[in-house]
Write an enzyme that holds these catalytic residues in place. Structure first.
Site, PDB file in Angstrom:
ATOM      1  N   ASP A  59       0.678  -1.172  -0.009  1.00 29.92           N
ATOM      2  CA  ASP A  59      -0.055  -0.058   0.224  1.00 29.92           C
ATOM      3  C   ASP A  59       0.810   1.274   0.075  1.00 29.92           C
ATOM      4  O   ASP A  59       0.172   2.363  -0.393  1.00 29.92           O
ATOM      5  CB  ASP A  59      -1.034   0.084   1.156  1.00 29.92           C
ATOM      6  CG  ASP A  59      -0.115  -0.325   2.553  1.00 29.92           C
ATOM      7  OD1 ASP A  59       0.860  -0.308   2.561  1.00 29.92           O
ATOM      8  OD2 ASP A  59      -0.907  -0.414   3.327  1.00 29.92           O
ATOM      9  N   ASP A 431       3.593   0.807  13.641  1.00 33.23           N
ATOM     10  CA  ASP A 431       2.990  -0.550  13.464  1.00 33.23           C
ATOM     11  C   ASP A 431       3.774  -1.426  14.283  1.00 33.23           C
ATOM     12  O   ASP A 431       2.985  -2.516  14.543  1.00 33.23           O
ATOM     13  CB  ASP A 431       2.417  -0.719  12.255  1.00 33.23           C
ATOM     14  CG  ASP A 431       1.454  -0.040  11.644  1.00 33.23           C
ATOM     15  OD1 ASP A 431       0.611   0.614  12.467  1.00 33.23           O
ATOM     16  OD2 ASP A 431       1.280   0.151  10.352  1.00 33.23           O
TER      17      ASP A 431
END
Length: 736
Positions: A59, A431
């Site tokens: 992404d 993350d």
């Protein structure tokens, strides 16, 4: 990637053109700091034209190709400077020619998009800008594939757009026209901070001219069929209720169409879903959902059929938070299913840090991509929000999965530190917490904990006591009672939590300033004093047992420590363009003249919790500071009393860092990202900014997506670069 979608103030340097003018340069060798994966890969696609050939789309980090000979993934877009092209909306390998592959590239609907074509497996690209916008890092990025190649005439491609209907090319993606005969014309440009599902997939039946397409926006009909290669279309009636949105599809050798459905486009927010199949001969739909009743939760996103075994189909769940995500496998067309999670084990040797996940979540989340190897049904791979897993045991009763990530570096580093002792590099990652890199060539063994938060927003170390490291961290959602600060006495290998007390400051009720990583933390040169910057500056010299509020400062300043004098601290009031200095260990600050600085330095005020400081102290040297403002660098050697403009006026800088001085030089090596004048590049100066040499080249541009640049204080010439989706890169002068 979650961090990019959630964190505000994303800092990456963008240019609108990249005229490759000849500029002075010095050759550099570039490598990734090895982590392994670390981000969301919405889909993995095996080539039907050659055994062992596979592609991965991410992404924010571009596309990758699996090289079976080298046994590693090869990044395919490092030569590109266009930032938005690193969000891959869809990917299509040619079904007949293994050297040909296409990318639909466009990260956000507000930016430009293009279809890229390669005839050498992604080594080089022909780029066709297109009028329809994409969302490679928006909601719905796990849908697809939207881009499809006609197997009977491979120069013809169809693309299902999010906002503008179906598009067609009959000249190998050189030109595109909208398909007037497709019933769904699209919803047009989305509202700010929103998107559409649009045409979620386009699938050709390889044995006929039949094409299927799904629409993942609210509509009366969601699946459409064309019998003439995609020119005219009709709705496929029947199937699930209208609130179910088709997200992925696959056709098996018998012509059976399998479709995954969700109540949302994901990757989050999917309440329920289903798997249906369509008998294309008689138009009969059958609900073959693996989980029903109390076991049903979330939707289904990954989908694949085994072309060698009709009726063998796999589907992966998504947002199955309570029951945990899994891959379901059926050998009889969905009549019966088994959960592969229930009969799987893990081998984390290639990415040891992933092993810290609890067994019940180790299978992963956001299972969007799923694929059988078309040449070997025993090989099955799926993608998650953190990594890619592969097994070669899919035909066996018990499966062992391994991270399939060698060569994939998709993390978003938010902060970097290269201490004067201990490990050469410490990273704060979005993350996936952050790591101590005892080796740059091997994946870390574990990530930061205590506090165990996914995003590490800032790091600092004590120059004269480099084993002392501090950090601030944040969760995806604010945790009012959480602890977001940590400190380490062993170079970041283990951590202790730190909590600042509530304080009352002007115009506000008593509150903590360190909630959820909003306040960066810094440490004095000797490692004894920690300072936390927020609306006020709080400091402690006893590891958090007692705190004081620094006096003499306005609200909303950021404090940093001198790297050579343990008592000296600095702070900048960006709103008023003033510099303050403390000589008593951050207890009190006084304004200083800061002669030579521009009257307005508000342009470099930190915009978010992970924005790096633009005021940097030189390691090992008391009183030396560097400040970036107005695109220029300013240097002080007298404890901020005065500054001199040091950078070349024809380069506009956006990021910079300091490193070890060149042999015989007195000034630190400078590393920076800048434009000259519309040519974006990485630069190095060894003479205090009087002259600059380019250190990257046309083969190493990485979309010019950078967050942090620092030099190594122990190795001249080495620079570390935090990219926005291609992990951490480090460069060394090339050996001639």
């Amino acid at each position: 990637m979650k961090v990019v979608g959630r964190l505000l103030g994303l800092f990456c340097f963008l240019v609108t053109a990249n005229a490759n003018a000849a500029v002075p340069s010095v050759p550099y060798e570039w490598r990734n700091v090895v982590i392994g994966g670390g981000g969301f890969s919405p889909n993995i696609i095996f080539s039907p034209a050659e055994k062992g050939l596979a592609y991965l789309r991410t992404d924010v980090g571009g596309a990758y190709r699996w090289d079976a000979k080298l046994q590693r993934w090869i990044p395919l877009q490092d030569t590109l400077w266009q930032s938005n092209y690193f969000g891959i909306e869809s990917l299509a390998p040619d079904p007949r020619q293994p050297n040909i592959v296409y990318l639909a590239a466009g990260m956000y609907s507000g930016d430009a998009a293009a279809i890229l074509r390669s005839t050498d497996r992604g080594a080089t690209w022909s780029i066709t800008p297109v009028p329809f916008r994409m969302g490679g890092n928006e909601d719905g990025r796990g849908l697809g594939e939207r881009l499809a190649i006609d197997p009977g005439r491979t120069s013809t491609l169809l693309f299902g757009s999010r906002h503008d209907g179906l598009w067609r090319s009959d000249d190998s993606a050189k030109s595109w026209r909208k398909v007037a005969g497709f019933p769904w014309t699209g919803l047009g440009s989305p509202a700010p901070r929103s998107t559409h599902g649009g045409i979620s997939f386009v699938v050709f039946d390889p044995t006929t001219r039949t094409v299927f397409a799904g629409v993942a926006d609210l509509a009366a009909q969601h699946v459409f069929r064309s019998a003439d290669g995609g020119e005219t279309w009709s709705a496929v009636l029947g199937g699930p209720p209208a609130n179910m949105l088709p997200v992925k599809a696959a056709i098996d050798p018998t012509g059976t169409l399998y479709v995954d459905y969700c109540t949302g486009i994901g990757p989050n927010g999917i309440a329920s879903g289903a798997v249906w199949k369509l008998d294309t001969r008689d138009g009969a739909w059958t609900d073959i959902s693996p989980a029903k009743g109390g076991d049903a939760e979330g939707g289904y996103m990954g989908l694949s059929v085994d072309p060698q075994r009709p009726g063998r189909v796999a589907a992966s769940t998504v947002d199955r938070w309570n029951h945990r995500d899994t891959v379901w496998l059926s050998n009889d067309g969905g009549a019966r299913w088994t959960s592969l999670r229930a009969r799987s084990s893990r081998d984390f040797s290639t990415a040891p840090f992933l092993s810290v996940a609890a067994p019940d979540v180790a299978f992963g989340h956001w299972l969007a991509g799923l694929a059988f190897d078309p040449f070997d049904g025993g090989t099955l791979a799926y993608t998650t929000g953190d990594t890619v897993y592969r097994t070669d045991d899919a035909l066996k009763p018990v499966l062992t999965w391994k991270p399939w990530v060698y060569g994939i570096e998709e993390t978003v580093p938010l902060s970097l530190a290269s201490p004067t002792g201990g490990a050469q590099l410490i990273s704060g990652i979005g993350d996936v917490h952050g790591f101590v890199h005892d080796s740059l060539e091997a994946a870390p063994t574990h990530w930061f904990d205590n506090p165990d938060f996914p995003n590490t927003n800032n790091l600092d170390y004590a120059d004269l006591a480099p084993d002392i490291v501090v950090r601030s961290a944040s969760n995806y959602e604010p945790l009012p009672d959480g602890i977001s600060l940590g400190w380490s006495k062993d170079g970041g290998h283990s951590w202790r939590a730190l909590k600042a007390p509530p304080v009352k400051f002007e115009g506000e009720a008593e509150a903590r300033i360190d909630i959820n990583g909003e306040a960066p933390i810094t440490v004095s040169a000797d490692g004894k004093t920690f300072a936390v910057s927020g609306p006020v500056v709080l400091a402690t010299d006893d590891r958090g047992k007692s705190w004081w509020m620094s006096s003499g400062l306005p609200q909303d300043v950021r404090a940093i420590a001198d790297k050579g004098d343990a008592k000296v601290w600095y702070a900048v009031d960006y709103a008023a363009s003033k510099v303050f200095v403390s000589r008593d260990g951050a207890r009190s600050f006084q304004p200083v003249p800061a002669k030579g600085l521009p009257a307005d330095i508000s342009d470099v005020r930190p915009r978010s919790r992970e924005t790096p400081s633009f005021l940097v102290a030189r390691p090992g040297t008391a009183g030396e500071l560097w400040l970036l403002t107005g695109g220029r660098l300013y240097r002080s050697t007298d404890f901020a009393q005065s500054f001199s403009a040091m950078s070349s006026p024809d380069i506009t800088f956006a990021l910079f860092g300091l490193g070890k001085a060149a042999p015989g030089a007195t000034a630190p090596a400078l590393y920076a990202l800048g434009v000259k004048p519309t040519f974006g590049a990485l630069w190095r100066s060894t003479d205090a900014g009087a002259s600059w040499l380019r250190i990257n080249d046309d083969q190493h541009q990485w979309g010019l997506r950078f967050r942090v640049i620092i030099g190594d204080p122990r190795t001249f010439g080495r620079v570390y670069v935090a990219t926005d989706g291609r992990g951490i890169l480090y460069g060394d002068p090339a050996v001639r």
